[in-house]
Every structure is written in structure tokens, then in C-alpha cells.
Design a protein around this motif. Structure first.
Motif, mmCIF file in Angstrom:
data_model
loop_
_atom_site.group_PDB
_atom_site.id
_atom_site.type_symbol
_atom_site.label_atom_id
_atom_site.label_comp_id
_atom_site.label_asym_id
_atom_site.label_seq_id
_atom_site.Cartn_x
_atom_site.Cartn_y
_atom_site.Cartn_z
ATOM 1 N N GLU A 124 -32.093 -69.459 45.170
ATOM 2 C CA GLU A 124 -32.547 -71.082 45.619
ATOM 3 C C GLU A 124 -32.545 -72.480 44.256
ATOM 4 N N PHE A 125 -33.009 -72.039 43.332
ATOM 5 C CA PHE A 125 -33.365 -73.035 42.708
ATOM 6 C C PHE A 125 -31.830 -73.517 41.992
ATOM 7 N N PHE A 126 -31.448 -72.729 42.062
ATOM 8 C CA PHE A 126 -29.426 -73.345 41.737
ATOM 9 C C PHE A 126 -28.800 -73.784 43.050
ATOM 10 N N GLN A 127 -29.506 -74.160 43.815
ATOM 11 C CA GLN A 127 -29.102 -74.785 45.010
ATOM 12 C C GLN A 127 -29.613 -76.094 44.703
ATOM 13 N N LEU A 128 -30.253 -76.181 44.077
ATOM 14 C CA LEU A 128 -31.656 -77.069 43.889
ATOM 15 C C LEU A 128 -31.038 -77.905 42.721
ATOM 16 N N ARG A 129 -30.395 -77.136 41.955
ATOM 17 C CA ARG A 129 -30.343 -78.233 40.344
ATOM 18 C C ARG A 129 -28.771 -77.101 40.407
#
Length: 184
Positions: free
Chosen positions: A47-52
Motif C-alpha cells: 500500500e505504501f509503495f503504491q503511493l510512493r
């Protein structure tokens, strides 16, 4: 008497099965808990690496989570870890090798037999205790020493952490080096 032995044997086998199932259940719970933690971290990371982007995470120079415009560049964390590691090695290697050389070459066998277990006990001190020691004792000393020399230091400096990490790995370096020196 034969039936008494057979009933004792059956009771023992039943107890062993109960213990076996209990230990299997405990192992299964610990394995499932570990997988639960792993999957929780994995899903949060996805989820984090979809944003950044992953590249931004590795090369970003600002780490400020928890603010309105959070930034998660890990480069300062990697650099801080590297600096603390270098400081720890600068503390631990000379002291650890010096104590190993002393114990293997100069100390009497009686004194060595007294000193070696004490060194092994130091290796068993929990890291939480070392962290508390760093926060309560070493960090204030580093701040006072820096002020004495006209420098500014904070209580969460890399120097205090590196010194305590060095103290923490002295027993490992000393014990391994002593064993190697005595084997040669």
C-alpha cells in the motif's frame, strides 16, 4: 502385575501424546502468528509503495513521518546506521582484540578462567539494558563532553549510540578472537 505394567504404559503413552499435541499446537500458533505479522507488514508495504516509488524511498533525503506532509526518504536512516556501525567498530575492535590478546598471551590460566566467564556474561545482557544505559548515562556524558570542547550535541547523537553498540559487541569480538588466538 502384568496388567499394572500395561496400564502404566498406556498412561505414559497417553501423557506423551497429550504433550506432543500441546507442543504441536503451540508451534502452529507461533508459526501462524509469524505469518500474520509478515503478511501485515507486506500488505502495508504494498500500500505504501503504491503511493510512493521504491526509488524515492531508497534515495529520499528527508525522513519526517507523522506530519501533515509526511516524507519517507530512507537515506538518512541508512547513513545513520552506517555511522553508528563505524563508531561501534572503532570502539569494539581495539578493546576486544586487546582483551583477547591479553587473555590468551599474558593472563595467568587462573585469572583467564575467572575473566572469560565474566566476559561471556556480558554478552548475555539484553539490548534493552544497553539502550537504557545509553540514554541515562552515555548520552549525557557525550553532551557534556561536547559542551566542554565548545561543540553542540544532542541526547540522541550517533556518538552515544555508537559507543554503547561498541561496548555491546566487545564480548563477542573478545571471545571469538581469544578462541582464534588460542587455536593458532
Amino acid at each position: 502385575m502384568l496388567s499394572s505394567l500395561q496400564s502404566e504404559k498406556k498412561r505414559r503413552e497417553l501423557n506423551e501424546k497429550l504433550i506432543k499435541y500441546t507442543l504441536t499446537w503451540a508451534a502452529a500458533i507461533s508459526i501462524l502468528t509469524t505469518f500474520g505479522i509478515l503478511f501485515s507488514i507486506l500488505f502495508e508495504a504494498i500500500e505504501f509503495f503504491q503511493l510512493r516509488s521504491f526509488w524515492y524511498f531508497l534515495t529520499g533525503t528527508i525522513w519526517s513521518p507523522g506530519v501533515a506532509n509526511s516524507q519517507f526518504g530512507a537515506l538518512p536512516i541508512f547513513a545513520g546506521t552506517f555511522v553508528i556501525t563505524i563508531i561501534a567498530l572503532l570502539v569494539a575492535i581495539p578493546i576486544g582484540l586487546g582483551s583477547a590478546i591479553y587473555m590468551s598471551e599474558y593472563a595467568s590460566p587462573k585469572f583467564r578462567d575467572y575473566l572469560k566467564p565474566i566476559l561471556e556474561i556480558l554478552a548475555g545482557i539484553p539490548t534493552v539494558v544497553y539502550g537504557f544505559f545509553a540514554a541515562i548515562t552515555v548520552a549525557p556524558l557525550v553532551v557534556k563532553a561536547a559542551a566542554f570542547f565548545g561543540l553542540e550535541a544532542t541526547f540522541n547523537s550517533a556518538l552515544a549510540s555508537g559507543i554503547v553498540m561498541g561496548i555491546m559487541i566487545i564480548p563477542l569480538i573478545s571471545s571469538l578472537s581469544d578462541d582464534v588466538i588460542r587455536a593458532v
